[in-house]
Design a protein around this motif. Structure first.
Motif, PDB file in Angstrom:
ATOM      1  N   SER A  76     -59.332 -12.854  52.823  1.00 29.34           N
ATOM      2  CA  SER A  76     -60.168 -12.490  53.908  1.00 29.34           C
ATOM      3  C   SER A  76     -60.855 -13.372  54.723  1.00 29.34           C
ATOM      4  CB  SER A  76     -61.310 -11.725  53.455  1.00 29.34           C
ATOM      5  OG  SER A  76     -61.037 -10.243  52.742  1.00 29.34           O
ATOM      6  N   LEU A  77     -61.195 -14.542  54.137  1.00 29.12           N
ATOM      7  CA  LEU A  77     -61.722 -15.746  54.815  1.00 29.12           C
ATOM      8  C   LEU A  77     -60.610 -16.466  55.606  1.00 29.12           C
ATOM      9  CD1 LEU A  77     -64.006 -17.411  52.017  1.00 29.12           C
ATOM     10  CD2 LEU A  77     -64.825 -16.000  54.091  1.00 29.12           C
ATOM     11  N   VAL A  78     -59.402 -16.600  54.959  1.00 27.29           N
ATOM     12  CA  VAL A  78     -58.390 -17.200  55.743  1.00 27.29           C
ATOM     13  C   VAL A  78     -57.964 -15.978  56.864  1.00 27.29           C
ATOM     14  CG1 VAL A  78     -56.097 -17.849  55.502  1.00 27.29           C
ATOM     15  CG2 VAL A  78     -57.566 -18.408  53.540  1.00 27.29           C
ATOM     16  N   ASP A  79     -57.773 -15.008  56.725  1.00 22.59           N
ATOM     17  CA  ASP A  79     -57.590 -14.122  57.848  1.00 22.59           C
ATOM     18  C   ASP A  79     -58.881 -14.295  58.814  1.00 22.59           C
ATOM     19  OD1 ASP A  79     -55.239 -13.361  56.607  1.00 22.59           O
ATOM     20  OD2 ASP A  79     -56.022 -11.477  56.003  1.00 22.59           O
ATOM     21  N   THR A  80     -60.011 -14.499  58.517  1.00 18.75           N
ATOM     22  CA  THR A  80     -60.994 -14.534  59.742  1.00 18.75           C
ATOM     23  C   THR A  80     -60.723 -15.995  60.131  1.00 18.75           C
ATOM     24  OG1 THR A  80     -62.493 -13.154  58.141  1.00 18.75           O
ATOM     25  CG2 THR A  80     -63.488 -14.631  59.958  1.00 18.75           C
ATOM     26  N   LEU A  81     -60.480 -17.163  59.557  1.00 15.31           N
ATOM     27  CA  LEU A  81     -60.194 -18.241  60.218  1.00 15.31           C
ATOM     28  C   LEU A  81     -59.194 -18.190  61.357  1.00 15.31           C
ATOM     29  CD1 LEU A  81     -60.967 -20.864  57.480  1.00 15.31           C
ATOM     30  CD2 LEU A  81     -62.386 -20.553  59.527  1.00 15.31           C
ATOM     31  N   SER A  82     -57.926 -17.663  61.106  1.00 11.31           N
ATOM     32  CA  SER A  82     -56.918 -17.369  61.616  1.00 11.31           C
ATOM     33  C   SER A  82     -57.322 -16.718  63.103  1.00 11.31           C
ATOM     34  CB  SER A  82     -55.783 -16.787  61.026  1.00 11.31           C
ATOM     35  OG  SER A  82     -54.623 -16.555  61.788  1.00 11.31           O
ATOM     36  N   THR A  83     -58.014 -15.330  63.014  1.00 11.01           N
ATOM     37  CA  THR A  83     -58.196 -14.699  64.023  1.00 11.01           C
ATOM     38  C   THR A  83     -59.194 -15.344  64.951  1.00 11.01           C
ATOM     39  OG1 THR A  83     -58.156 -12.541  62.705  1.00 11.01           O
ATOM     40  CG2 THR A  83     -59.298 -12.258  64.732  1.00 11.01           C
ATOM     41  N   THR A  84     -60.162 -16.016  64.151  1.00 15.08           N
ATOM     42  CA  THR A  84     -60.993 -16.783  65.056  1.00 15.08           C
ATOM     43  C   THR A  84     -60.420 -17.942  65.976  1.00 15.08           C
ATOM     44  OG1 THR A  84     -62.816 -16.551  63.601  1.00 15.08           O
ATOM     45  CG2 THR A  84     -63.351 -18.098  65.101  1.00 15.08           C
ATOM     46  N   PHE A  85     -59.564 -18.591  65.338  1.00 12.91           N
ATOM     47  CA  PHE A  85     -58.783 -19.660  66.001  1.00 12.91           C
ATOM     48  C   PHE A  85     -57.985 -19.105  67.358  1.00 12.91           C
ATOM     49  CE2 PHE A  85     -55.025 -22.376  66.433  1.00 12.91           C
ATOM     50  CZ  PHE A  85     -55.800 -23.475  66.860  1.00 12.91           C
TER      51      PHE A  85
END
Length: 248
Positions: free
Chosen positions: A170-179
């Motif tokens: 979940s955190l990695v997907d959030t970072l990817s979407t945010t970037f």
């Protein structure tokens, strides 16, 4: 609930751990400008409001053993922190956006005190961060997050243990979407910087004697500031629309 006062208090503490852990890292609520007691009161208030809704999910999971109950508290706190970090990572993307824009338009001002935290940050980054956070509050992002916390009891039920792999994904997907979102918002300024420097490079080839670096810097700042003036409203609107992609 009144028939078991001890269970009521234990269940309230369990709900408070998840909500308090979330508010501890939640953007806006976790800022250094808000006293710790205010954050605690907010956590207690939200916990009292959500406890009747979460009663059937929390109360059966309460163990009378001290070791099991302490483990449950730790797992609930970690779950709440992960839920809060999902939103915090998206808000921290504003600092990345502000830093990229500052570099692209050449507005390298001396660092100033951060509006939200006790750190030093660029003035343009402070402006963008504060404006983006204000937009999130205007869109009631905290209401959506409290609703997501209530729904998280179905996906991450208490007593089931902390699923580190699911949290990391979940955190990695959030970072990817945010970037991706922040890079899309900064793309006009990146394109402007590339085209401007290409034009200055051609001018330097045609007139090598002219100190184009000192001449071009004011025009770079002026053009970037005008672009920011006309694109700030659309940029903040797209930032607010992208918040729904993070909570999915």
């Amino acid at each position: 609930m009144i028939q078991d006062p001890e269970g009521l208090v234990l269940a309230l503490v369990v709900v408070f751990c998840r909500i308090g852990g979330c508010i501890m890292v939640l953007p806006g609520f976790s800022t250094a400008r808000i006293p710790v007691m205010v954050r605690i009161f907010i956590s207690v208030t939200v916990s009292l409001a959500l406890l009747p809704l979460m009663w059937n999910d929390v109360y059966p999971k309460i163990e009378r053993g001290i070791s099991n109950y302490v483990l449950l508290i730790a797992m609930e706190t970690l779950t709440g922190v992960v839920l809060g970090l999902i939103t915090r990572f998206y808000a921290l993307g504003l600092q990345f956006l502000g830093t990229v824009i500052t570099m692209m338009i050449g507005l390298n001002t001396p660092p100033a005190n951060d509006i939200l935290d006790d750190t030093s940050e660029g003035q343009l980054t402070n402006l963008i961060t504060f404006a983006g956070l204000m937009v999130l509050f205007m869109l009631d992002f905290h209401h959506q997050l409290f609703l997501a916390i209530a729904q998280s009891y179905k996906t991450w039920p208490p007593g089931a243990g902390f699923e580190a792999q699911k949290a990391l994904v979940s955190l990695v997907d959030t970072l990817s979407t945010t970037f991706t979102i922040m890079l899309r918002l900064a793309s006009p300024f990146i394109l402007f910087n590339v085209l401007f420097n290409m034009a200055i490079g051609f001018i330097n080839k045609l007139a090598p004697v002219v100190p184009v670096f000192f001449i071009s810097t004011p025009y770079l700042v002026l053009g970037g500031t005008i672009l920011l003036y006309f694109g700030a409203a659309a940029m903040l609107s797209l930032f607010g629309d992208g918040f729904s992609q993070v909570l999915r």
